[in-house]
Write a protein that holds these residues in place. Sequence first.
Motif, PDB file in Angstrom:
ATOM      1  N   GLY A  47       0.720  -1.259  -0.135  1.00 50.80           N
ATOM      2  CA  GLY A  47       0.031   0.142   0.056  1.00 50.80           C
ATOM      3  C   GLY A  47       0.653   1.237   0.085  1.00 50.80           C
ATOM      4  N   LYS A  48       2.208   1.184  -0.545  1.00 49.84           N
ATOM      5  CA  LYS A  48       2.903   2.476  -0.528  1.00 49.84           C
ATOM      6  C   LYS A  48       2.461   3.145  -1.956  1.00 49.84           C
TER       7      LYS A  48
ATOM      8  N   ILE B  90       2.396   8.156  -0.167  1.00 51.96           N
ATOM      9  CA  ILE B  90       1.713   7.594   1.044  1.00 51.96           C
ATOM     10  C   ILE B  90       2.246   6.334   1.624  1.00 51.96           C
ATOM     11  N   GLU B  91       2.639   6.398   2.712  1.00 53.61           N
ATOM     12  CA  GLU B  91       3.344   5.167   3.409  1.00 53.61           C
ATOM     13  C   GLU B  91       2.393   4.053   3.649  1.00 53.61           C
ATOM     14  N   PRO B  92       2.739   2.801   3.686  1.00 54.61           N
ATOM     15  CA  PRO B  92       1.877   1.598   3.853  1.00 54.61           C
ATOM     16  C   PRO B  92       1.286   1.839   5.061  1.00 54.61           C
TER      17      PRO B  92
ATOM     18  N   ASP C  30      -0.745   4.212   6.130  1.00 53.11           N
ATOM     19  CA  ASP C  30      -1.189   5.507   6.467  1.00 53.11           C
ATOM     20  C   ASP C  30      -2.949   5.631   6.232  1.00 53.11           C
ATOM     21  N   THR C  31      -3.219   6.620   7.086  1.00 53.50           N
ATOM     22  CA  THR C  31      -4.634   6.961   6.656  1.00 53.50           C
ATOM     23  C   THR C  31      -4.651   8.413   6.247  1.00 53.50           C
TER      24      THR C  31
ATOM     25  N   ILE D  24      -5.489  -1.669  -0.035  1.00 58.34           N
ATOM     26  CA  ILE D  24      -5.783  -0.401  -0.118  1.00 58.34           C
ATOM     27  C   ILE D  24      -7.180  -0.028  -0.166  1.00 58.34           C
TER      28      ILE D  24
ATOM     29  N   ARG E 299      -4.591  -1.190   6.967  1.00 62.42           N
ATOM     30  CA  ARG E 299      -4.362  -0.861   5.538  1.00 62.42           C
ATOM     31  C   ARG E 299      -4.293   0.553   5.373  1.00 62.42           C
ATOM     32  N   THR E 300      -3.579   0.874   4.031  1.00 58.02           N
ATOM     33  CA  THR E 300      -3.353   1.972   3.525  1.00 58.02           C
ATOM     34  C   THR E 300      -4.826   2.640   3.263  1.00 58.02           C
TER      35      THR E 300
END
Lengths: 749, 163
Positions: A496-497, A521-523, A525-526, A655, A684-685
């Motif tokens: 999810g990056k 956006i890092e794995p 991250d919300t 994602i 989860r991203t």
Amino acid sequence: MKLMSNIPIDDKYLNSAKEILGEDNILFAVVGDLEMKGSYGSSAMVFGRDALVAFDNSYENGCIRIEYENVIRAKVKRMYGNAMFRVKDTDGKWHNVIRFSYAAADIGDAAAIFVENVRDEGYSDSLLDVVKSTYEKMRCFCPKCGRKLQSPDSPCINCQGKSKMFSKLIQYIAPQKWNLLLCIVLSAFTTGLSLVPTYITSVLVDDILPSGSMKRLVQVVVFLAVLYIVQYTVTGVRQYRLRLASDSIITGLKKDIFAKAQYLPMKFYDKSSTGSVINRINSDTATVQGFIMKISQEAIVQFFTMVGIIVIMFSLNWQLALLALCPIPIVVFIARRFGKIVAPKYRRLWRRSSSISTMLTDSIPGIRVIKAFSNEKSVINKFNRYCDEWKKEDCQTGLYAAIFPTLITFFVTCGSLLIWGVGGSWTISGEFGVSAGILVSFITYATQFYNPVNFFANLGDSYENAVASIEKILDIIDAEPEQDFGDFKSEEPLQGKIEFRNVNFSFDRSKKVLSNINLTIEPGDTVGIVGTTGSGKSTLINLIMRYYDDYEGEIFVDGKNIRDIDMAYFRSQIGFVQQEPLMFRDTVYKNIAYGCGDVHVEEVLHAAQIANAHTFISKMPDAYDTVLGERGVGLSGGEKQRVSIARAVLKNPGILIFDEATAAVDSETEFLIQGAIERLIRGRTTIMIAHRLSTLRKANKIVVVDKGEIIECGPPEELMKKKGKYYKLVQIQSMSEQLLKEKQSENFE
Amino acid sequence: MILRYIDGPEVRFTVKDKIFVDMEFYHTGEVFRDMELRRMFPVSGKNKYIAVVDGEGNEQAMIRDVDNLDKYSREAVLSCLEEYYMMPRILKFVNMSDKFKIWMWTAETDKGTVTFEIRNHLTAVKPLYDNRVLIKDANDNRYEIPDYTKLDKKSRKMLIPNL
């Protein structure tokens, strides 16, 4: 080395630029097609390492040099149907540099970014990447046929298959070749049988009747009776086989059009109405079906009939046969002329018919709105107008379609008159051995002969009608599908990056929707995306979903360019919850399990529980077996939303994307949905677009989008300290919430 | 926000730089600088309802009808609109060729001769009810035929099958 340029640059500009900037300094050029005063002409900008030279007739010496260090801002000002490259100098004054149509707008944007980057960082080769990728996109042409491609790797649809219109239809006819062949053989057989009675007529007139033999007469009648039984039995069998073949052909064609329509990019649907697509699948395939049958069967049968009759006529009497062929050249001439006149009319007719379909697909699903606004009369009037236009066009086409065949029939009848007149006089005078029997059968053969002549002469009408339909069908079959050439797949879910690198996008060239987007956006991250309506938030999501692939720049997921990832795998890794979730006319269960093949019942129940949907579903009389109406009729907005979240849960994606998931629901439902979302996003991203900033309380990063650009990005606390746009948005919402609370408490008291 | 309509000669428009104008209200003395003009009905009602917007795109006023402005302002507004809106009027078609279902049309317009590409004539060519035809090429540039029935015979012959 050839200079990078959107279109070849005039030598006089290039040579002059070399003198001004120095030959080694020249990097690329943007060639305009308008003069500054707004008329078509030539202009250009040549970009060097530290300055650009612009050429336009409006400049005193025909050109002007602009140093990058003196440019505070560079941009393309998009106007209506044209654009201007503008720079702001150190005095804060804007200057119009050159003018061009939208054809050069994208490359102008890239050039503006280049100028600003060089001014900030000084020139380095890597700064040219933005410009290079735009040039590459502009230069994607098929080396074989020259057709423009969406990306350099995409295969050319035109060269992939056979380019001829009708040859493409062969692939649908081929599987039915044996059936069709059998039908042709049966047709030839019945055609042969149909010619026999006419021959017997001449025998009857010349031999049997003068001889007065009743026995022979009975023999002939019995023979004819058997012949007719055989003929009509075979005809029945043939018609049935033909129906089978025809249905199979057209089902194949319909299936392929529908399947292709599923893989067409969103841009196709942005430009085509659903009505016109439905029209192609339903009505155009029917037209083509009729034509295929006409060509593959009737035409062959008629051809055999014509040849057979010519042979018989020449064998009976060649002089009379020549007489019968006299009208043919005139008929051929009229038929060709007719084809030319009527072809454009059928195209226009197709447009009118498509307008009616579009109107239907617009108004029937929107019947609630029509009723709510008591707009029935207006809709009826509009529909009537479309019908009248169609009628007018059809009547005009019909006029030609009536006049030409009548003319043809008239000339054909003149041929019969020749046989009557000239042939009759030969029978009376006894010339050329024309007996009464021969004359009678000749007259009958001539009538039979003119049927195929009429058929071929009038084939033009069906042909042009079919061509108009085939063109529209091929519009879909030949359309460039979504770009799906990536082959990266993995058993593991995506981490999810997500990275956006120099992404620019516009739906059409008249307005840029996203400009120079750079975001990581890092794995896990919300990320909350906020911004005013129309700022480009949803477009950002559309690009991640790969609904639109023709952006400039690159988007990476887990370090892989998303264009290199297998589309089905990629989308299976993303759970997308939209503002207005679309439900299908099916059970609630199947709506949750949508897109998940073999899924266990308990997994669906579990997903519904996580999504806070189980409670309301189980309270419905038919629970999970409840069949929803079209587009989810039977569920409230919040319920549909929770079913849609359950879908996302079931997918177990790496994602998650929420596009205004709680925008259209009340506070209580929002609370339920919010609870579902919080359970779902763990680990989860997650990307959330929200107007209500309270929805984003779990976000560890906020991205503020304004006018297609990211203006703020970072943890919410940091952005609050910065007191920028995000801070203002929070303040405005807090104030309105406060006011709402006060109002509520007033009412309560 | 309530729209501030401009009905008549209460305002003076002065051209600043091609597409920018200054707007000055005589009775209040308010001056709005570097405004841009946007047609609200660029296709149907060309010189009626013109929005005056600032650099941020915020609407400051709305001109009901350009014809009601004084001569000086009217000329200023029209010249700005002429600069901003580029929809060449097609006077005649010189050539229409198609290769692999991509049409190349060459036309003489009031801005000069131009060759443009049409990808799908069904969506690119829009006939309106008053015989006007609007064309949008593959690059999203727009062209207008004010009355296609008044084109020369050859041009009509080329165009009509696409309508």
